[in-house]
Design a protein around this motif. Structure first.
Motif, PDB file in Angstrom:
ATOM      1  N   ARG A  65       0.808  -1.223   0.000  1.00  0.00           N
ATOM      2  CA  ARG A  65       0.000   0.000   0.000  1.00  0.00           C
ATOM      3  C   ARG A  65       0.838   1.268   0.000  1.00  0.00           C
ATOM      4  NH1 ARG A  65      -5.095  -0.456   3.901  1.00  0.00           N
ATOM      5  NH2 ARG A  65      -5.565   1.397   2.660  1.00  0.00           N
ATOM      6  N   LEU A  68       3.677   4.220  -5.009  1.00  0.00           N
ATOM      7  CA  LEU A  68       3.005   5.241  -5.826  1.00  0.00           C
ATOM      8  C   LEU A  68       3.417   5.192  -7.294  1.00  0.00           C
ATOM      9  CD1 LEU A  68       3.049   8.252  -3.352  1.00  0.00           C
ATOM     10  CD2 LEU A  68       1.036   6.946  -4.099  1.00  0.00           C
ATOM     11  N   SER A  69       4.515   4.464  -7.608  1.00  0.00           N
ATOM     12  CA  SER A  69       4.873   4.277  -9.017  1.00  0.00           C
ATOM     13  C   SER A  69       5.445   2.884  -9.190  1.00  0.00           C
ATOM     14  CB  SER A  69       5.858   5.352  -9.493  1.00  0.00           C
ATOM     15  OG  SER A  69       7.098   5.211  -8.845  1.00  0.00           O
ATOM     16  N   ARG A  80       9.159   3.950 -14.912  1.00  0.00           N
ATOM     17  CA  ARG A  80       8.135   3.910 -13.875  1.00  0.00           C
ATOM     18  C   ARG A  80       6.922   4.731 -14.283  1.00  0.00           C
ATOM     19  NH1 ARG A  80       8.630   2.325  -8.788  1.00  0.00           N
ATOM     20  NH2 ARG A  80      10.560   1.255  -8.260  1.00  0.00           N
ATOM     21  N   GLN A  81       5.760   4.273 -13.836  1.00  0.00           N
ATOM     22  CA  GLN A  81       4.513   4.982 -14.108  1.00  0.00           C
ATOM     23  C   GLN A  81       3.770   5.199 -12.798  1.00  0.00           C
ATOM     24  OE1 GLN A  81       2.785   2.629 -17.422  1.00  0.00           O
ATOM     25  NE2 GLN A  81       1.245   4.250 -17.496  1.00  0.00           N
ATOM     26  N   GLY A  82       3.090   6.324 -12.677  1.00  0.00           N
ATOM     27  CA  GLY A  82       2.253   6.546 -11.492  1.00  0.00           C
ATOM     28  C   GLY A  82       1.189   5.457 -11.388  1.00  0.00           C
ATOM     29  N   VAL A  83       0.965   4.929 -10.184  1.00  0.00           N
ATOM     30  CA  VAL A  83       0.056   3.774 -10.037  1.00  0.00           C
ATOM     31  C   VAL A  83      -1.365   4.066 -10.505  1.00  0.00           C
ATOM     32  CG1 VAL A  83       1.276   2.491  -8.245  1.00  0.00           C
ATOM     33  CG2 VAL A  83      -0.368   4.287  -7.576  1.00  0.00           C
ATOM     34  N   PHE A  84      -1.788   5.336 -10.471  1.00  0.00           N
ATOM     35  CA  PHE A  84      -3.177   5.624 -10.866  1.00  0.00           C
ATOM     36  C   PHE A  84      -3.369   5.582 -12.387  1.00  0.00           C
ATOM     37  CE2 PHE A  84      -2.736   7.970  -6.716  1.00  0.00           C
ATOM     38  CZ  PHE A  84      -3.349   6.973  -5.970  1.00  0.00           C
ATOM     39  N   SER A  85      -2.262   5.423 -13.135  1.00  0.00           N
ATOM     40  CA  SER A  85      -2.344   5.161 -14.576  1.00  0.00           C
ATOM     41  C   SER A  85      -2.125   3.689 -14.883  1.00  0.00           C
ATOM     42  CB  SER A  85      -1.276   5.960 -15.333  1.00  0.00           C
ATOM     43  OG  SER A  85      -1.387   7.317 -15.046  1.00  0.00           O
ATOM     44  N   THR A  86      -2.084   2.839 -13.891  1.00  0.00           N
ATOM     45  CA  THR A  86      -1.857   1.406 -14.087  1.00  0.00           C
ATOM     46  C   THR A  86      -2.911   0.608 -13.317  1.00  0.00           C
ATOM     47  OG1 THR A  86      -0.545   0.779 -12.148  1.00  0.00           O
ATOM     48  CG2 THR A  86       0.620   1.941 -13.907  1.00  0.00           C
ATOM     49  N   ARG A  87      -2.940  -0.715 -13.611  1.00  0.00           N
ATOM     50  CA  ARG A  87      -3.796  -1.604 -12.846  1.00  0.00           C
ATOM     51  C   ARG A  87      -2.974  -2.436 -11.854  1.00  0.00           C
ATOM     52  NH1 ARG A  87      -9.236  -2.775 -14.320  1.00  0.00           N
ATOM     53  NH2 ARG A  87     -10.058  -0.923 -15.318  1.00  0.00           N
ATOM     54  N   ARG A  91      -0.917  -0.205  -4.577  1.00  0.00           N
ATOM     55  CA  ARG A  91      -1.475   1.147  -4.627  1.00  0.00           C
ATOM     56  C   ARG A  91      -2.028   1.449  -3.237  1.00  0.00           C
ATOM     57  NH1 ARG A  91      -3.548   0.469  -9.481  1.00  0.00           N
ATOM     58  NH2 ARG A  91      -4.819   2.322  -9.440  1.00  0.00           N
ATOM     59  N   ASN A  93      -4.971   2.193  -1.832  1.00  0.00           N
ATOM     60  CA  ASN A  93      -6.144   1.412  -1.439  1.00  0.00           C
ATOM     61  C   ASN A  93      -6.337   0.313  -2.487  1.00  0.00           C
ATOM     62  OD1 ASN A  93      -7.143   2.945   0.914  1.00  0.00           O
ATOM     63  ND2 ASN A  93      -7.418   4.585  -0.580  1.00  0.00           N
ATOM     64  N   VAL A  95      -8.017  -1.883  -4.106  1.00  0.00           N
ATOM     65  CA  VAL A  95      -9.303  -2.462  -4.507  1.00  0.00           C
ATOM     66  C   VAL A  95      -9.143  -3.001  -5.926  1.00  0.00           C
ATOM     67  CG1 VAL A  95     -11.753  -2.005  -4.977  1.00  0.00           C
ATOM     68  CG2 VAL A  95     -10.616  -0.907  -3.023  1.00  0.00           C
ATOM     69  N   GLY A  96      -9.437  -4.278  -6.123  1.00  0.00           N
ATOM     70  CA  GLY A  96      -9.373  -4.885  -7.449  1.00  0.00           C
ATOM     71  C   GLY A  96     -10.714  -4.792  -8.143  1.00  0.00           C
TER      72      GLY A  96
ATOM     73  N   GLU B  43       2.702  11.680  -6.616  1.00  0.00           N
ATOM     74  CA  GLU B  43       3.540  10.872  -7.518  1.00  0.00           C
ATOM     75  C   GLU B  43       2.705   9.851  -8.294  1.00  0.00           C
ATOM     76  OE1 GLU B  43       6.499   8.481  -5.544  1.00  0.00           O
ATOM     77  OE2 GLU B  43       7.146   7.559  -7.431  1.00  0.00           O
ATOM     78  N   GLY B  44       1.678   9.329  -7.676  1.00  0.00           N
ATOM     79  CA  GLY B  44       0.835   8.330  -8.332  1.00  0.00           C
ATOM     80  C   GLY B  44       0.009   8.876  -9.478  1.00  0.00           C
ATOM     81  N   ARG B  46       1.095  11.206 -11.707  1.00  0.00           N
ATOM     82  CA  ARG B  46       1.918  11.993 -12.635  1.00  0.00           C
ATOM     83  C   ARG B  46       1.718  11.658 -14.100  1.00  0.00           C
ATOM     84  NH1 ARG B  46       7.846   9.358 -11.148  1.00  0.00           N
ATOM     85  NH2 ARG B  46       7.604   7.537 -12.487  1.00  0.00           N
ATOM     86  N   ASP B  47       1.171  10.498 -14.418  1.00  0.00           N
ATOM     87  CA  ASP B  47       0.974  10.158 -15.829  1.00  0.00           C
ATOM     88  C   ASP B  47      -0.459  10.359 -16.305  1.00  0.00           C
ATOM     89  OD1 ASP B  47       3.683   9.203 -16.603  1.00  0.00           O
ATOM     90  OD2 ASP B  47       3.330   7.885 -14.892  1.00  0.00           O
ATOM     91  N   VAL B 126      -8.021   5.602  -8.370  1.00  0.00           N
ATOM     92  CA  VAL B 126      -8.225   5.971  -9.773  1.00  0.00           C
ATOM     93  C   VAL B 126      -7.516   4.911 -10.601  1.00  0.00           C
ATOM     94  CG1 VAL B 126      -7.776   7.699 -11.571  1.00  0.00           C
ATOM     95  CG2 VAL B 126      -8.269   8.444  -9.230  1.00  0.00           C
ATOM     96  N   PRO B 128      -6.925   3.342 -14.850  1.00  0.00           N
ATOM     97  CA  PRO B 128      -7.180   3.562 -16.277  1.00  0.00           C
ATOM     98  C   PRO B 128      -8.298   2.625 -16.747  1.00  0.00           C
ATOM     99  CG  PRO B 128      -5.227   2.198 -16.005  1.00  0.00           C
ATOM    100  CD  PRO B 128      -5.660   2.624 -14.611  1.00  0.00           C
TER     101      PRO B 128
END
Lengths: 136, 136
Positions: A65, A68-69, A80-87, A91, A93, A95-96, B43-44, B46-47, B126, B128
């Motif tokens: 948890r 962040l990337s 590296r990518q920000g986690v909110f642009s990945t699955r 991350r 929280n 949640v799947g 950071e999460g 950024r993309d 969040v 994608p």
């Protein structure tokens, strides 16, 4: 900020037992699995039927948890990518989100196809697929 | 069964202030809104870019968690349905799922269109949008 408590409504029973085995996407060869619900939520399941497409929300209890990337698909050669642009399961929280087809419903047990969650994963919620999820 | 703690990563800023105002679906006239994230998760993000389609998960903090069946769309003339076959906010773990378009990103604030969440709603995650969400 205030925090909130998830009380799982059931667990996944799957042949997938560790993250190395789990496919990256549900349709890349994920097996069938059982969703085993607690008896206390049975009334909420009563209109689910074989053939339905649903979205299962899980709590990815083996995720980190504080991440962040990530390197996409765990490939260290990719930036590296920000986690909110990945699955990524890792991350804040974890949640799947899993879109699956219902194969059978037997009381508080529901068999689904293409579920990429590991054995024992807690279930948070089940929702119907709506047009607004898929059309834009 | 073990429970889990959600630590929200931000909050929704929206002109929608009560459930009576909220449209049933994001594309039935939901307004634009701001997602205001905590600096700790920057950071999460950024993309994420203007034009992206993302799925926002929220914690529907004004929902009832002890409800297992509802009248669809709140219409008492319609037979009750199990909550897991509906998108009712009232359900054991009230996680909201919102597919939205990103209109602007300004540091830890992101403007999105078609968000049906109420002002102040905590943000959980969040993600994608992926093909597997929409094609089957």
């Amino acid at each position: 900020m205030e925090s909130y408590t998830i009380e799982p409504i059931g667990r996944v029973e799957s042949p997938l037992i560790d993250r190395g085995q789990a496919p990256r996407q549900g349709d890349e060869g994920a097996p069938e699995a059982w969703l085993v619900f607690e008896e206390r939520v049975l009334e909420g399941l009563r209109d689910l039927r074989e053939g339905d497409e649903v979205i299962v929300l899980t709590w990815l209890d083996r995720a980190s948890r504080d991440v962040l990337s990530v390197h996409p698909r765990g490939d260290a050669s990719r930036p590296r990518q920000g986690v909110f642009s990945t699955r990524s399961p890792d991350r804040p929280n974890p949640v799947g989100l899993h879109r699956v087809g219902v194969v059978a419903v037997e009381g508080a047990r529901m068999r689904v196809r293409d579920l990429e969650a590991l054995d024992g994963t807690p279930i948070v919620d089940v929702k119907p697929v709506l047009d607004r999820d898929t059309e834009r």
